[in-house]
Each structure stands twice: as structure tokens, then as C-alpha cells.
Design a protein around this motif. Structure first.
Motif, PDB file in Angstrom:
ATOM      1  N   LEU A 164       0.836  -1.202   0.000  1.00 26.35           N
ATOM      2  CA  LEU A 164       0.000   0.000   0.000  1.00 26.35           C
ATOM      3  C   LEU A 164       0.873   1.255   0.000  1.00 26.35           C
ATOM      4  CD1 LEU A 164      -2.783   1.311   0.111  1.00 26.35           C
ATOM      5  CD2 LEU A 164      -2.701   1.101   2.603  1.00 26.35           C
ATOM      6  N   VAL A 196      -6.987  -1.946  -2.272  1.00 24.87           N
ATOM      7  CA  VAL A 196      -7.187  -2.600  -0.972  1.00 24.87           C
ATOM      8  C   VAL A 196      -7.990  -3.885  -1.142  1.00 24.87           C
ATOM      9  CG1 VAL A 196      -8.303  -2.362   1.295  1.00 24.87           C
ATOM     10  CG2 VAL A 196      -6.902  -0.499   0.379  1.00 24.87           C
ATOM     11  N   GLN A 236      -5.664  -6.489  -2.575  1.00 21.72           N
ATOM     12  CA  GLN A 236      -4.734  -7.002  -1.564  1.00 21.72           C
ATOM     13  C   GLN A 236      -5.434  -8.006  -0.641  1.00 21.72           C
ATOM     14  OE1 GLN A 236      -1.367  -6.526  -0.698  1.00 21.72           O
ATOM     15  NE2 GLN A 236      -1.189  -5.635  -2.738  1.00 21.72           N
ATOM     16  N   TRP A 237      -6.641  -7.671  -0.241  1.00 19.97           N
ATOM     17  CA  TRP A 237      -7.396  -8.558   0.643  1.00 19.97           C
ATOM     18  C   TRP A 237      -7.660  -9.902  -0.059  1.00 19.97           C
ATOM     19  CZ3 TRP A 237     -12.382 -10.689   0.600  1.00 19.97           C
ATOM     20  CH2 TRP A 237     -12.769 -11.266   1.802  1.00 19.97           C
TER      21      TRP A 237
END
Length: 179
Positions: free
Chosen positions: A93, A126, A129-130
Motif C-alpha cells: 500500500l 485494498v 490485496q485482501w
């Protein structure tokens, strides 16, 4: 070491490492994101994309970088070395945010294409990434451990790991050792 696949999540530093390896090994570097997307964020048609990848795979030497799900499985099968950048989500991030705020050209953004809205880009990043951490990472690590077929698999988690790896590459290129 003439065929190297650099894989990992978005923001892990794949393009940077692939570029460094290409220079050190004196082989072409293929940034698949950059090659896949056409101006205006138009995707390459699937049949054309597969033909391109198969042609590139047949070359005697290359460094390829991509997220694992963007690759044909054959890249990992024919690579001499697979480098998996297992960076933390926080580091990814930070890198992606820094890259986003930079005025420099961004690897993977097609030429003549505007960047998306920052709030949408962050939410997409995000979410990616999750999904990656939750669903893909474990399977990928297990698969890399099972199907080595004589290839070297290198997992790099920190900048110190990356520097050690590049030192080994430099030593092998100069004939002072192997990797």
C-alpha cells in the motif's frame, strides 16, 4: 539464469526488481501489465494475449513480471528461477500510494491513458490485496513448493532479502558462484 519470472501482489516491487534483473543478466524484460493494456485501458483480446505470451515464452532469455493470475501457467514451468515477492500489505500500500502521488510515468499504465480517480484506485487496490492475501497467496506458495521441476524458487519478504538476492545474481553473472 536466463529465464526469470518475478511474481507477487500489486505494489510489491515486481517491475523494479525485474528491471534490475534484466540489466544485470542482459536479457529482455517483459512487464506484462504494460503489454496487456492498450491506450484508454483497453484490454488485449484473450486469444491475441495468449498468442503473444506463447511467442514470448519461446524466447531463449527473458525476465517477466506480473501478478500470478495474469500469467499463463507455462511461465512458471519454463522459468529457471521464480522470484516471489511476498511483501506485506502495508508495504504494498505504501509503495502503491507513493507511486500514485508521483508525477513520474508509472509502469503498467498504458500510454495515453489517464489515471483513475484516487479514491476508486485505493478501494480497488485494498480489495485486491485482501483477495490476494485471503485466497491466492497460500495456494501460490504451496504450488511453488510442490512443482519445482528443477527450477529455483526464491521468496523475498524484505528489502534485505532483495539485496542479498541481487548480490547472488551479481556474483553468478561475474562467474564467482551460482544461484
Amino acid at each position: 539464469m536466463k529465464r526469470v519470472a518475478v511474481i507477487g501482489p500489486a505494489g510489491a516491487g515486481k517491475s523494479t526488481l525485474a528491471g534490475e534483473l534484466g540489466l544485470r543478466l542482459e536479457v529482455p524484460v517483459l512487464h506484462l501489465d504494460q503489454l496487456y493494456w492498450r491506450p484508454g485501458w483497453v484490454a488485449t483480446p484473450p486469444d491475441e494475449w495468449e498468442v503473444f505470451q506463447r511467442r514470448a515464452l519461446a524466447e531463449p532469455a527473458w525476465v517477466v513480471d506480473a501478478q500470478h493470475d495474469d500469467l499463463l501457467p507455462d511461465w512458471l514451468e519454463v522459468a529457471d528461477v521464480v522470484v516471489f515477492l511476498d511483501a506485506s500489505p502495508a508495504r504494498c500500500l505504501w509503495r502503491a500510494g507513493r507511486r500514485r502521488l508521483s508525477r513520474e510515468p508509472v509502469e503498467g499504465v498504458p500510454r495515453e491513458s489517464p489515471r483513475g480517480r484516487a479514491d476508486r484506485s485505493l478501494a480497488t487496490f485494498v480489495r485486491g490485496q485482501w483477495q490476494y492475501r485471503r485466497h491466492l497467496r497460500g495456494d501460490l506458495l504451496a504450488d511453488l513448493g510442490r512443482h519445482r521441476n528443477g527450477r529455483e524458487v526464491v521468496v523475498l519478504r524484505r528489502d534485505a532479502d532483495r539485496q542479498r538476492f541481487l548480490h547472488h545474481v551479481d556474483s553468478a553473472v561475474l562467474g564467482r558462484g551460482t544461484f
